[in-house]
Design a protein around this motif. Sequence first.
Motif, PDB file in Angstrom:
ATOM      1  N   GLN A  82      62.146  34.772  49.783  1.00  0.00           N
ATOM      2  CA  GLN A  82      61.163  35.182  48.797  1.00  0.00           C
ATOM      3  C   GLN A  82      60.258  33.985  48.481  1.00  0.00           C
ATOM      4  OE1 GLN A  82      60.701  38.303  47.606  1.00  0.00           O
ATOM      5  NE2 GLN A  82      62.296  38.888  49.081  1.00  0.00           N
ATOM      6  N   PRO A  83      58.973  34.219  48.301  1.00  0.00           N
ATOM      7  CA  PRO A  83      58.072  33.100  48.003  1.00  0.00           C
ATOM      8  C   PRO A  83      58.318  32.534  46.605  1.00  0.00           C
ATOM      9  CG  PRO A  83      56.896  35.181  47.846  1.00  0.00           C
ATOM     10  CD  PRO A  83      58.254  35.504  48.406  1.00  0.00           C
ATOM     11  N   LYS A  84      58.373  31.220  46.528  1.00  0.00           N
ATOM     12  CA  LYS A  84      58.492  30.554  45.233  1.00  0.00           C
ATOM     13  C   LYS A  84      57.133  30.133  44.702  1.00  0.00           C
ATOM     14  CE  LYS A  84      63.188  28.810  45.920  1.00  0.00           C
ATOM     15  NZ  LYS A  84      64.057  27.598  45.989  1.00  0.00           N
ATOM     16  N   ILE A  85      56.173  30.034  45.609  1.00  0.00           N
ATOM     17  CA  ILE A  85      54.810  29.684  45.225  1.00  0.00           C
ATOM     18  C   ILE A  85      53.873  30.334  46.232  1.00  0.00           C
ATOM     19  CG2 ILE A  85      54.734  27.539  46.570  1.00  0.00           C
ATOM     20  CD1 ILE A  85      53.184  26.297  44.210  1.00  0.00           C
ATOM     21  N   ILE A  86      52.684  30.694  45.785  1.00  0.00           N
ATOM     22  CA  ILE A  86      51.691  31.311  46.669  1.00  0.00           C
ATOM     23  C   ILE A  86      50.436  30.458  46.641  1.00  0.00           C
ATOM     24  CG2 ILE A  86      50.268  33.340  47.143  1.00  0.00           C
ATOM     25  CD1 ILE A  86      52.407  35.047  45.781  1.00  0.00           C
ATOM     26  N   PHE A  87      50.102  29.886  47.785  1.00  0.00           N
ATOM     27  CA  PHE A  87      48.862  29.143  47.907  1.00  0.00           C
ATOM     28  C   PHE A  87      47.759  30.118  48.309  1.00  0.00           C
ATOM     29  CE2 PHE A  87      51.693  25.404  49.193  1.00  0.00           C
ATOM     30  CZ  PHE A  87      51.714  24.908  47.903  1.00  0.00           C
ATOM     31  N   GLU A  88      46.594  29.934  47.717  1.00  0.00           N
ATOM     32  CA  GLU A  88      45.475  30.824  48.002  1.00  0.00           C
ATOM     33  C   GLU A  88      44.247  30.002  48.344  1.00  0.00           C
ATOM     34  OE1 GLU A  88      43.320  34.778  46.032  1.00  0.00           O
ATOM     35  OE2 GLU A  88      44.985  33.782  45.031  1.00  0.00           O
ATOM     36  N   SER A  89      43.528  30.450  49.367  1.00  0.00           N
ATOM     37  CA  SER A  89      42.332  29.724  49.792  1.00  0.00           C
ATOM     38  C   SER A  89      41.200  29.955  48.807  1.00  0.00           C
ATOM     39  CB  SER A  89      41.910  30.167  51.194  1.00  0.00           C
ATOM     40  OG  SER A  89      41.525  31.531  51.178  1.00  0.00           O
ATOM     41  N   SER A  90      40.259  29.027  48.809  1.00  0.00           N
ATOM     42  CA  SER A  90      39.065  29.206  47.990  1.00  0.00           C
ATOM     43  C   SER A  90      38.139  30.178  48.697  1.00  0.00           C
ATOM     44  CB  SER A  90      38.375  27.865  47.763  1.00  0.00           C
ATOM     45  OG  SER A  90      38.046  27.276  49.004  1.00  0.00           O
ATOM     46  N   GLY A  91      37.266  30.791  47.933  1.00  0.00           N
ATOM     47  CA  GLY A  91      36.312  31.725  48.515  1.00  0.00           C
ATOM     48  C   GLY A  91      35.246  32.078  47.511  1.00  0.00           C
ATOM     49  N   THR A  92      34.131  32.575  47.998  1.00  0.00           N
ATOM     50  CA  THR A  92      33.078  33.005  47.099  1.00  0.00           C
ATOM     51  C   THR A  92      33.429  34.360  46.510  1.00  0.00           C
ATOM     52  OG1 THR A  92      31.883  34.034  48.937  1.00  0.00           O
ATOM     53  CG2 THR A  92      31.325  31.756  48.406  1.00  0.00           C
ATOM     54  N   THR A  93      32.729  34.735  45.468  1.00  0.00           N
ATOM     55  CA  THR A  93      33.002  35.997  44.782  1.00  0.00           C
ATOM     56  C   THR A  93      32.949  37.164  45.755  1.00  0.00           C
ATOM     57  OG1 THR A  93      32.030  35.103  42.771  1.00  0.00           O
ATOM     58  CG2 THR A  93      32.267  37.501  42.901  1.00  0.00           C
ATOM     59  N   GLY A  94      33.979  37.993  45.704  1.00  0.00           N
ATOM     60  CA  GLY A  94      34.038  39.166  46.564  1.00  0.00           C
ATOM     61  C   GLY A  94      34.733  38.942  47.881  1.00  0.00           C
ATOM     62  N   GLN A  95      34.994  37.693  48.235  1.00  0.00           N
ATOM     63  CA  GLN A  95      35.689  37.414  49.485  1.00  0.00           C
ATOM     64  C   GLN A  95      37.171  37.711  49.343  1.00  0.00           C
ATOM     65  OE1 GLN A  95      35.083  33.401  50.826  1.00  0.00           O
ATOM     66  NE2 GLN A  95      33.514  34.005  52.286  1.00  0.00           N
ATOM     67  N   ASN A  96      37.751  38.203  50.416  1.00  0.00           N
ATOM     68  CA  ASN A  96      39.186  38.403  50.482  1.00  0.00           C
ATOM     69  C   ASN A  96      39.818  37.093  50.933  1.00  0.00           C
ATOM     70  OD1 ASN A  96      41.674  39.623  50.462  1.00  0.00           O
ATOM     71  ND2 ASN A  96      41.399  40.663  52.428  1.00  0.00           N
ATOM     72  N   THR A  97      40.578  36.445  50.068  1.00  0.00           N
ATOM     73  CA  THR A  97      41.091  35.110  50.376  1.00  0.00           C
ATOM     74  C   THR A  97      42.450  35.160  51.050  1.00  0.00           C
ATOM     75  OG1 THR A  97      42.009  34.985  48.137  1.00  0.00           O
ATOM     76  CG2 THR A  97      39.833  34.019  48.483  1.00  0.00           C
ATOM     77  N   SER A  98      42.771  34.084  51.768  1.00  0.00           N
ATOM     78  CA  SER A  98      44.069  33.952  52.421  1.00  0.00           C
ATOM     79  C   SER A  98      45.137  33.605  51.389  1.00  0.00           C
ATOM     80  CB  SER A  98      44.029  32.860  53.485  1.00  0.00           C
ATOM     81  OG  SER A  98      43.314  33.272  54.610  1.00  0.00           O
ATOM     82  N   ARG A  99      46.345  34.119  51.629  1.00  0.00           N
ATOM     83  CA  ARG A  99      47.471  33.838  50.757  1.00  0.00           C
ATOM     84  C   ARG A  99      48.636  33.375  51.624  1.00  0.00           C
ATOM     85  NH1 ARG A  99      49.633  38.011  48.527  1.00  0.00           N
ATOM     86  NH2 ARG A  99      50.032  37.300  46.400  1.00  0.00           N
TER      87      ARG A  99
END
Length: 336
Positions: free
Chosen positions: A76-93
């Motif tokens: 199970q994930p203990k932390i989720i890193f998320e990429s930066s992105g402009t408004t409306g973009q679907n970001t990586s997790r």
Amino acid sequence: MITSAQLKASVLNVNTQNFDDLALSIFRFQAQNNVTYAKYLKYLQVDVSKVQSIKDIPFLPIEFFKTQTILSGEVQPKIIFESSGTTGQNTSRHLVADPDFYLQIAEQIFEKFYGTLAEFQILALLPSYLERNNSSLVYMVEHFIKQSKSPDSGFYLNNYHELATTLKRITSEDSSKKILLIGVTFGLLDFAEAGLDLSFLQAFQHLTVMETGGMKGRRKELLREEVHEILTNAFYVDKIHSEYGMTELLSQGYSFGEGIFDLPASMKILLRDVNDPFNVEHQTRGGINVIDLANVDSCSFIETKDLGSFIPDTGQFRVLGRFDNSDIRGCNLMIL
């Protein structure tokens, strides 16, 4: 059956001689335990038992981190890193089941290239990353700051006067101290052009300036050479260092100047034909496929949207830019 813990222990001790064997072991582990990757392999009609070379391993398109759960095993994930992105973009997790391992491998890699963190005063200029709470870069640098054990180490948002004052005090107190000024590219440029007197740095020999990429739409895009010329002049250094990392990777590559990157023992780059994503034979320029052995709990084989080239006979590489129509990413916004 080999376990995730056993594979991670091997990653911490990997070398050039056993890299490929360990990569194949991790591939088989993830082919069996990563539901998303297994589905992808099935779709490609890959017989896992017949994959005997890292060049035969299918790389998971990085876009899957935006839409799918990328986990290997029942973790199970203990932390989720998320990429930066402009408004409306679907970001990586990036779902990280073992953040302590991430910090361990990141520290090991940095110290292999630069020496012990305890020798550094770390001044971090990462304004856009600090504005959110799920940045892998901030998580790593925060750990580095703690490991430096220096009261002068810390984050600076947009307070350039305080940063300049701290730099001046450190350099005047002890000319032998090592300073790492690490920042997102637009932050370093803003600092360089803030009109502050940094001439005291001329007499200091132990400053490393490291950019992590990223304009975030804050400034006009510049060539890497233009950025580095501005920064070398402003900070009185010969070279600008760089980090090659991204949300989807737990390992990092480093450049000691001119955008030429060295890789740690846990990483390898393969270049794919821009017209045939499954052809990685004898490519010297092309799309960057990354093997990151540290991604044991997610996926170690990632087809990025970066373009790169190998430096002949060195094992080093350059990042040349990005594929057309690919999302702008925080780690690689500069046009090279």
